[in-house]
Design a protein around this motif. Sequence first.
Motif, short mmCIF file in Angstrom:
data_model
loop_
_atom_site.label_atom_id
_atom_site.label_comp_id
_atom_site.label_asym_id
_atom_site.label_seq_id
_atom_site.Cartn_x
_atom_site.Cartn_y
_atom_site.Cartn_z
N THR A 26 0.83 -1.21 0.00
CA THR A 26 0.00 0.00 0.00
C THR A 26 0.86 1.25 0.00
O THR A 26 0.51 2.26 -0.63
N ASP A 27 2.00 1.21 0.70
CA ASP A 27 2.92 2.36 0.70
C ASP A 27 3.40 2.66 -0.71
O ASP A 27 3.52 3.82 -1.11
N LEU A 28 3.65 1.59 -1.48
CA LEU A 28 4.09 1.78 -2.86
C LEU A 28 2.98 2.41 -3.69
O LEU A 28 3.22 3.34 -4.48
N HIS A 29 1.75 1.94 -3.50
CA HIS A 29 0.61 2.53 -4.21
C HIS A 29 0.47 4.01 -3.86
O HIS A 29 0.20 4.85 -4.73
N GLU A 34 -1.44 6.03 -6.53
CA GLU A 34 -2.48 5.07 -6.90
C GLU A 34 -3.46 4.79 -5.75
O GLU A 34 -4.25 3.85 -5.82
N THR A 35 -3.41 5.61 -4.71
CA THR A 35 -4.35 5.49 -3.60
C THR A 35 -5.13 6.79 -3.51
O THR A 35 -4.67 7.77 -2.91
N PRO A 36 -6.31 6.85 -4.13
CA PRO A 36 -7.04 8.12 -4.25
C PRO A 36 -7.33 8.81 -2.93
O PRO A 36 -7.37 10.05 -2.87
N HIS A 37 -7.54 8.05 -1.85
CA HIS A 37 -7.92 8.66 -0.58
C HIS A 37 -6.73 9.06 0.28
O HIS A 37 -6.90 9.59 1.37
N ALA A 38 -5.50 8.79 -0.19
CA ALA A 38 -4.32 9.15 0.60
C ALA A 38 -4.09 10.66 0.58
O ALA A 38 -4.36 11.34 -0.40
N THR A 39 -3.57 11.17 1.70
CA THR A 39 -3.26 12.59 1.81
C THR A 39 -1.90 12.87 1.17
O THR A 39 -0.94 12.13 1.37
N HIS A 40 -1.83 13.94 0.39
CA HIS A 40 -0.59 14.30 -0.29
C HIS A 40 0.51 14.60 0.73
O HIS A 40 0.28 15.28 1.73
N ASN A 41 1.69 14.06 0.47
CA ASN A 41 2.88 14.27 1.31
C ASN A 41 2.71 13.73 2.73
O ASN A 41 3.38 14.19 3.67
N THR A 100 -3.99 8.66 5.51
CA THR A 100 -4.65 9.97 5.49
C THR A 100 -4.06 10.94 6.51
O THR A 100 -4.34 12.13 6.46
N CYS A 101 -3.29 10.42 7.46
CA CYS A 101 -2.56 11.26 8.42
C CYS A 101 -1.21 10.61 8.69
O CYS A 101 -1.01 9.44 8.37
N ASP A 102 -0.29 11.35 9.26
CA ASP A 102 1.09 10.87 9.41
C ASP A 102 1.18 9.57 10.19
O ASP A 102 0.52 9.39 11.22
N GLY A 103 2.05 8.67 9.68
CA GLY A 103 2.16 7.33 10.24
C GLY A 103 3.51 7.01 10.84
O GLY A 103 4.25 7.88 11.29
N GLY A 104 3.81 5.72 10.84
CA GLY A 104 4.88 5.16 11.64
C GLY A 104 6.28 5.17 11.05
O GLY A 104 7.20 4.64 11.68
N MET A 105 6.47 5.74 9.86
CA MET A 105 7.84 5.90 9.36
C MET A 105 8.42 7.18 9.94
O MET A 105 8.80 8.12 9.25
N VAL A 242 -4.22 -5.88 -3.67
CA VAL A 242 -4.75 -4.55 -4.00
C VAL A 242 -4.30 -4.18 -5.42
O VAL A 242 -3.11 -4.04 -5.69
N ALA A 243 -5.27 -4.06 -6.31
CA ALA A 243 -4.98 -3.72 -7.70
C ALA A 243 -4.96 -2.20 -7.90
O ALA A 243 -5.43 -1.44 -7.04
N ARG A 244 -4.44 -1.78 -9.01
CA ARG A 244 -4.50 -0.36 -9.39
C ARG A 244 -5.97 0.05 -9.56
O ARG A 244 -6.81 -0.77 -9.97
N PRO A 245 -6.30 1.30 -9.29
CA PRO A 245 -7.69 1.74 -9.44
C PRO A 245 -8.25 1.55 -10.85
O PRO A 245 -9.46 1.36 -11.02
#
Length: 319
Positions: A26-29, A34-41, A100-105, A242-245
């Motif tokens: 998912t991180d790669l997507h 390729e993850t429409p609901h992900a927050t930019h940056n 959608t918000c900052d994570g564990g990296m 998880v496939a591409r949209p």
Amino acid sequence: MVSKPKPTLTAGSVLIRVAASGICGTDLHICKGETPHATHNVTIGHEFSGYVEAIHASTSTTAKLGDLVCIDPNVPCHKCTFCRTQKYHLCPHLWCIGVTCDGGMAKHVVVPASSIYVATGISPEVASLAEPLSCVVHAVDTGCVKSGDRVLVIGAGPIGLMVTALCANGGAHVTVAELNKMRRTAATEFGASEVTERVDIGGDPVEGYGFDVVFECVGLAATMGQALECARAGGTVVWVGVARPDALVSVSPFTVYRRELTIKSTYTNPFGMERAVRILLDNKVNWASLITHTFALTEFDAAWDVFTQNSGLKVCIKP
């Protein structure tokens, strides 16, 4: 690598000092857009464990300072029709730590107290596997696998190996299809009865050839279509990958009708985290062997290269 301020505690939250964070497909997507609901940056990382460093004064939790915890990254609204009918993973207002918000990296992350699960008794690296394993718990539940079933798992990455382990430990006869030799070997270690590069079901599915349950764990349209071809009449196909949209799979409605196939998908990990932590603590499977590479956060570029080259299994970051 970017520098961000240490996150601030809010009511109902705890501050986690990240101990281990796994890189996921998912991180790669997300990084490919390729993850429409992900927050930019956004700071990625939704598979992680860490130590409770601080608890907000108004937060109610049974966890204590210093506890090692796993984190469920999915936080629903608890108000919509899905949340109110025990389908909170389908919540349209769901926010996800690391998506959608900052994570564990990162070195620190603030999470809701409701998202943490104490994992005393296992290593931080193994604890970071709780989130993907919880998704697999949901997938195997969705497949309704019974003891004695003939199960096919397509793809022996970390998710496919977890599916293999849970199905095999439940008494199913598991065949794993995987092109990579190292991963085929791992599949045997995780309980596969048979491993193969390419699947040949040996006859007509209408006459009983093929598999009772097929799990597609790659996320490609081609292998999703292959999963349908490998299911025997009356069988179930579960699309886990998880496939591409924009990916499309060609399906013959008559084939689905004649073979009375059930086609299912899985999305995230409803009610799976606590069960996943219990499975990890039970230690019937060598879960630690999934983690083939470990890097410091400052070595993230090297870790990303290993991950994208598929030269191992789970790549773990330790801030």
